[in-house]
Design a protein around this motif. Structure first.
Motif, PDB file in Angstrom:
ATOM      1  N   TYR A  19      14.915   2.667 -12.773  1.00 15.93           N
ATOM      2  CA  TYR A  19      13.921   1.896 -12.028  1.00 15.93           C
ATOM      3  C   TYR A  19      14.493   0.550 -11.633  1.00 15.93           C
ATOM      4  CZ  TYR A  19      12.397  -0.999 -16.109  1.00 15.93           C
ATOM      5  OH  TYR A  19      12.316  -1.878 -17.160  1.00 15.93           O
ATOM      6  N   ILE A  20      13.848  -0.032 -10.647  1.00 14.71           N
ATOM      7  CA  ILE A  20      14.268  -1.309 -10.078  1.00 14.71           C
ATOM      8  C   ILE A  20      13.124  -2.297 -10.198  1.00 14.71           C
ATOM      9  CG2 ILE A  20      14.736  -2.466  -7.866  1.00 14.71           C
ATOM     10  CD1 ILE A  20      16.291   0.071  -7.056  1.00 14.71           C
ATOM     11  N   THR A  21      13.465  -3.538 -10.490  1.00 12.99           N
ATOM     12  CA  THR A  21      12.479  -4.613 -10.415  1.00 12.99           C
ATOM     13  C   THR A  21      13.058  -5.746  -9.577  1.00 12.99           C
ATOM     14  OG1 THR A  21      13.233  -5.825 -12.378  1.00 12.99           O
ATOM     15  CG2 THR A  21      11.598  -4.089 -12.727  1.00 12.99           C
ATOM     16  N   PHE A  22      12.171  -6.462  -8.911  1.00 14.54           N
ATOM     17  CA  PHE A  22      12.559  -7.711  -8.254  1.00 14.54           C
ATOM     18  C   PHE A  22      11.311  -8.559  -8.083  1.00 14.54           C
ATOM     19  CE2 PHE A  22      11.624  -4.907  -4.645  1.00 14.54           C
ATOM     20  CZ  PHE A  22      10.861  -5.717  -3.811  1.00 14.54           C
ATOM     21  N   GLY A  23      11.529  -9.827  -7.754  1.00 14.01           N
ATOM     22  CA  GLY A  23      10.424 -10.751  -7.569  1.00 14.01           C
ATOM     23  C   GLY A  23      10.141 -11.567  -8.815  1.00 14.01           C
ATOM     24  N   LYS A  27       1.741 -11.136 -10.536  1.00  7.15           N
ATOM     25  CA  LYS A  27       1.058  -9.874 -10.299  1.00  7.15           C
ATOM     26  C   LYS A  27       2.070  -8.738 -10.199  1.00  7.15           C
ATOM     27  CE  LYS A  27      -0.981 -11.482  -6.609  1.00  7.15           C
ATOM     28  NZ  LYS A  27      -1.852 -11.563  -5.406  1.00  7.15           N
ATOM     29  N   ALA A  28       1.607  -7.535 -10.521  1.00  5.80           N
ATOM     30  CA  ALA A  28       2.474  -6.353 -10.458  1.00  5.80           C
ATOM     31  C   ALA A  28       2.208  -5.567  -9.179  1.00  5.80           C
ATOM     32  CB  ALA A  28       2.235  -5.455 -11.666  1.00  5.80           C
ATOM     33  N   LEU A  29       3.295  -5.144  -8.535  1.00  5.49           N
ATOM     34  CA  LEU A  29       3.228  -4.263  -7.374  1.00  5.49           C
ATOM     35  C   LEU A  29       4.100  -3.046  -7.645  1.00  5.49           C
ATOM     36  CD1 LEU A  29       2.495  -3.540  -4.443  1.00  5.49           C
ATOM     37  CD2 LEU A  29       4.422  -4.958  -3.688  1.00  5.49           C
ATOM     38  N   ILE A  30       3.488  -1.880  -7.643  1.00  2.01           N
ATOM     39  CA  ILE A  30       4.217  -0.628  -7.795  1.00  2.01           C
ATOM     40  C   ILE A  30       4.491  -0.076  -6.411  1.00  2.01           C
ATOM     41  CG2 ILE A  30       4.234   1.682  -8.803  1.00  2.01           C
ATOM     42  CD1 ILE A  30       4.047  -0.559 -10.885  1.00  2.01           C
ATOM     43  N   MET A  31       5.760   0.046  -6.047  1.00  3.46           N
ATOM     44  CA  MET A  31       6.154   0.644  -4.781  1.00  3.46           C
ATOM     45  C   MET A  31       6.690   2.040  -5.068  1.00  3.46           C
ATOM     46  SD  MET A  31       7.928  -2.560  -2.749  1.00  3.46           S
ATOM     47  CE  MET A  31       8.113  -1.520  -1.306  1.00  3.46           C
ATOM     48  N   ILE A  32       6.178   3.025  -4.321  1.00  2.89           N
ATOM     49  CA  ILE A  32       6.588   4.414  -4.542  1.00  2.89           C
ATOM     50  C   ILE A  32       7.225   4.929  -3.259  1.00  2.89           C
ATOM     51  CG2 ILE A  32       5.903   6.659  -5.417  1.00  2.89           C
ATOM     52  CD1 ILE A  32       3.324   5.399  -6.458  1.00  2.89           C
ATOM     53  N   GLN A  33       8.512   5.148  -3.315  1.00  2.00           N
ATOM     54  CA  GLN A  33       9.253   5.582  -2.136  1.00  2.00           C
ATOM     55  C   GLN A  33       8.986   7.041  -1.797  1.00  2.00           C
ATOM     56  OE1 GLN A  33      13.409   4.272  -3.176  1.00  2.00           O
ATOM     57  NE2 GLN A  33      13.238   3.369  -1.144  1.00  2.00           N
ATOM     58  N   GLY A  34       9.351   7.386  -0.572  1.00  3.39           N
ATOM     59  CA  GLY A  34       9.224   8.764  -0.134  1.00  3.39           C
ATOM     60  C   GLY A  34      10.396   9.614  -0.564  1.00  3.39           C
ATOM     61  N   MET A  50      14.804  -5.966   1.765  1.00  7.50           N
ATOM     62  CA  MET A  50      13.907  -5.330   2.729  1.00  7.50           C
ATOM     63  C   MET A  50      12.454  -5.726   2.477  1.00  7.50           C
ATOM     64  SD  MET A  50      13.533  -1.254   3.558  1.00  7.50           S
ATOM     65  CE  MET A  50      12.328  -0.645   4.746  1.00  7.50           C
ATOM     66  N   TYR A  51      12.078  -5.835   1.200  1.00  9.36           N
ATOM     67  CA  TYR A  51      10.685  -6.143   0.831  1.00  9.36           C
ATOM     68  C   TYR A  51      10.557  -7.539   0.223  1.00  9.36           C
ATOM     69  CZ  TYR A  51       9.989  -1.186   1.702  1.00  9.36           C
ATOM     70  OH  TYR A  51       9.931   0.051   2.299  1.00  9.36           O
ATOM     71  N   ARG A  52      11.392  -8.450   0.685  1.00  9.98           N
ATOM     72  CA  ARG A  52      11.437  -9.806   0.115  1.00  9.98           C
ATOM     73  C   ARG A  52      10.140 -10.576   0.296  1.00  9.98           C
ATOM     74  NH1 ARG A  52      14.200  -9.263   4.709  1.00  9.98           N
ATOM     75  NH2 ARG A  52      13.984 -10.761   6.434  1.00  9.98           N
ATOM     76  N   ILE A  53       9.311 -10.188   1.256  1.00  9.09           N
ATOM     77  CA  ILE A  53       8.051 -10.884   1.480  1.00  9.09           C
ATOM     78  C   ILE A  53       7.162 -10.837   0.237  1.00  9.09           C
ATOM     79  CG2 ILE A  53       6.854  -8.858   2.420  1.00  9.09           C
ATOM     80  CD1 ILE A  53       5.449 -10.730   4.385  1.00  9.09           C
ATOM     81  N   PHE A  54       7.352  -9.816  -0.604  1.00  8.95           N
ATOM     82  CA  PHE A  54       6.515  -9.656  -1.797  1.00  8.95           C
ATOM     83  C   PHE A  54       7.080 -10.384  -3.024  1.00  8.95           C
ATOM     84  CE2 PHE A  54       6.099  -5.762   0.771  1.00  8.95           C
ATOM     85  CZ  PHE A  54       4.735  -5.823   1.056  1.00  8.95           C
ATOM     86  N   ALA A  55       8.302 -10.897  -2.935  1.00  8.71           N
ATOM     87  CA  ALA A  55       9.022 -11.377  -4.118  1.00  8.71           C
ATOM     88  C   ALA A  55       8.408 -12.622  -4.746  1.00  8.71           C
ATOM     89  CB  ALA A  55      10.485 -11.639  -3.773  1.00  8.71           C
ATOM     90  N   ASP A 254       6.474  -6.067  11.910  1.00  6.02           N
ATOM     91  CA  ASP A 254       5.360  -6.680  11.193  1.00  6.02           C
ATOM     92  C   ASP A 254       4.819  -5.794  10.072  1.00  6.02           C
ATOM     93  OD1 ASP A 254       4.174  -4.684  12.734  1.00  6.02           O
ATOM     94  OD2 ASP A 254       2.391  -5.872  13.184  1.00  6.02           O
ATOM     95  N   PHE A 255       5.490  -4.676   9.777  1.00  9.14           N
ATOM     96  CA  PHE A 255       4.953  -3.713   8.815  1.00  9.14           C
ATOM     97  C   PHE A 255       4.681  -4.351   7.458  1.00  9.14           C
ATOM     98  CE2 PHE A 255       4.785  -0.191   5.917  1.00  9.14           C
ATOM     99  CZ  PHE A 255       4.219   0.846   6.642  1.00  9.14           C
ATOM    100  N   ASN A 256       5.685  -4.980   6.898  1.00  8.45           N
ATOM    101  CA  ASN A 256       5.522  -5.580   5.573  1.00  8.45           C
ATOM    102  C   ASN A 256       4.508  -6.713   5.582  1.00  8.45           C
ATOM    103  OD1 ASN A 256       7.385  -3.796   4.501  1.00  8.45           O
ATOM    104  ND2 ASN A 256       9.094  -5.221   4.640  1.00  8.45           N
ATOM    105  N   ARG A 257       4.429  -7.444   6.682  1.00  4.33           N
ATOM    106  CA  ARG A 257       3.446  -8.523   6.796  1.00  4.33           C
ATOM    107  C   ARG A 257       2.027  -7.967   6.780  1.00  4.33           C
ATOM    108  NH1 ARG A 257       2.432 -13.492   5.528  1.00  4.33           N
ATOM    109  NH2 ARG A 257       4.581 -13.982   6.143  1.00  4.33           N
ATOM    110  N   VAL A 258       1.790  -6.861   7.470  1.00  3.85           N
ATOM    111  CA  VAL A 258       0.462  -6.238   7.480  1.00  3.85           C
ATOM    112  C   VAL A 258       0.082  -5.803   6.057  1.00  3.85           C
ATOM    113  CG1 VAL A 258      -0.876  -4.250   8.301  1.00  3.85           C
ATOM    114  CG2 VAL A 258       0.582  -5.515   9.890  1.00  3.85           C
ATOM    115  N   VAL A 259       1.040  -5.191   5.356  1.00  7.61           N
ATOM    116  CA  VAL A 259       0.790  -4.772   3.970  1.00  7.61           C
ATOM    117  C   VAL A 259       0.533  -5.983   3.080  1.00  7.61           C
ATOM    118  CG1 VAL A 259       1.780  -3.633   1.942  1.00  7.61           C
ATOM    119  CG2 VAL A 259       2.148  -2.667   4.237  1.00  7.61           C
ATOM    120  N   TYR A 260       1.371  -6.989   3.214  1.00 11.85           N
ATOM    121  CA  TYR A 260       1.242  -8.207   2.397  1.00 11.85           C
ATOM    122  C   TYR A 260      -0.126  -8.863   2.605  1.00 11.85           C
ATOM    123  CZ  TYR A 260       2.104 -12.996   0.807  1.00 11.85           C
ATOM    124  OH  TYR A 260       2.011 -14.230   0.182  1.00 11.85           O
TER     125      TYR A 260
END
Length: 277
Positions: A19-23, A27-34, A50-55, A254-260
């Motif tokens: 498993y990988i962690t960053f940030g 708060k905890a964010l579980i990301m589940i890849q395809g 790639m997902y640094r907006i959440f860090a 803007d994908f990650n921004r919409v999610v964030y």
């Protein structure tokens, strides 16, 4: 290390998960890849970037699939693995962001363990199989069984990305077919077939947390209609990228921004949010 990215291992009842962690957030964010051909090992830095907006706001966790997959494993089984990993790490509740097969897993996590899910993002995924995804999975597993790895990787790219993206990066396709060649063909085939086990449509009403669905209008893996159907059944927000396909999560700027914005509590602007129906 960049964004505090780390690659770790977790022992759950004798199974050792990568498993990988960053940030650095609280708060905890579980990301589940395809579904992918290589797993997450060695991808900590690229995923953190790639997902640094959440860090800043989150400590992000990405768990690989169990190491000993066997014929007949389902996406519901994989959701149980996520729940077990959360328990092992003491994560009592988290926001959950699932992409493609990861979105199928996330649905079952929210259905079976609603106590663990605060908010849910379901990207380019489905709630029940359709003719398109059955045809795609059959084609991919057939190529894998025949050892046609270059053709498999090339077909995955062609089906996932927009024509413009493929045209721009076509010179790099030979390198991609080498880098993305499955390490374990049997494992890839089993995990690919597991996509066809998703059947949450009739029990989606068990999901009580806030949900955002994102889809690609030109999705050639499962069809953009699958995202629309999912959102309509849930009665939740949907954000469609009409000109993009299955890899909208990589191509849309803007994908990650919409999610964030959804997860942190902001709202989608009226010109960003597509209406359903």
């Amino acid at each position: 290390m960049m964004y505090n990215a780390k690659e770790l291992k977790l022992n759950i009842q004798g199974r050792v998960f990568d498993y990988i962690t960053f940030g650095s957030g609280e708060k905890a964010l579980i990301m589940i890849q395809g579904l992918n051909t290589r797993g997450i090992k060695g991808a900590a830095l690229s995923l953190a970037y790639m997902y640094r907006i959440f860090a800043k706001d989150y400590k992000v966790y990405l768990f690989d699939r169990r190491p000993d997959v066997c014929e007949g494993i389902t996406v519901r089984d994989m959701a149980l693995d996520i729940a077990a990993a959360m328990a092992e790490l003491g994560i009592k509740k988290a926001d959950v962001f699932g992409v493609s097969q990861g979105g199928m897993i996330a649905q079952y996590l929210a259905i079976d363990r609603p106590d663990l899910v605060n908010k849910l993002v379901l990207a380019v995924t489905l709630s029940r199989t359709n003719d398109m995804v059955r045809k795609v999975i059959h084609h991919w597993t057939q190529m894998a069984e025949q050892g046609a790895m270059k053709a498999l990787v090339a077909d995955m790219a062609e089906k996932m990305y927009s024509d413009a993206y493929i045209k721009r990066y076509r010179p790099f396709m030979p390198l991609l077919t080498v880098l993305q060649k499955p390490k374990d063909v049997r494992r890839f085939i089993i995990l690919a077939r597991a996509c066809l086990s998703c059947n949450t449509y009739e029990i989606l009403d068990r999901i009580k947390c806030p949900v955002l669905v994102l889809g690609g209008g030109r999705d050639q893996v499962l069809g953009g209609e699958a995202s629309v159907e999912l959102a309509e059944k849930l009665g939740c927000r949907i954000h469609m990228y009409d000109d993009l396909g299955h890899a909208a999560y990589e191509e849309a700027k803007d994908f990650n921004r919409v999610v964030y914005d959804f997860l942190i509590g902001g709202s989608l602007c009226s010109d960003e949010q597509n209406s359903m129906g």
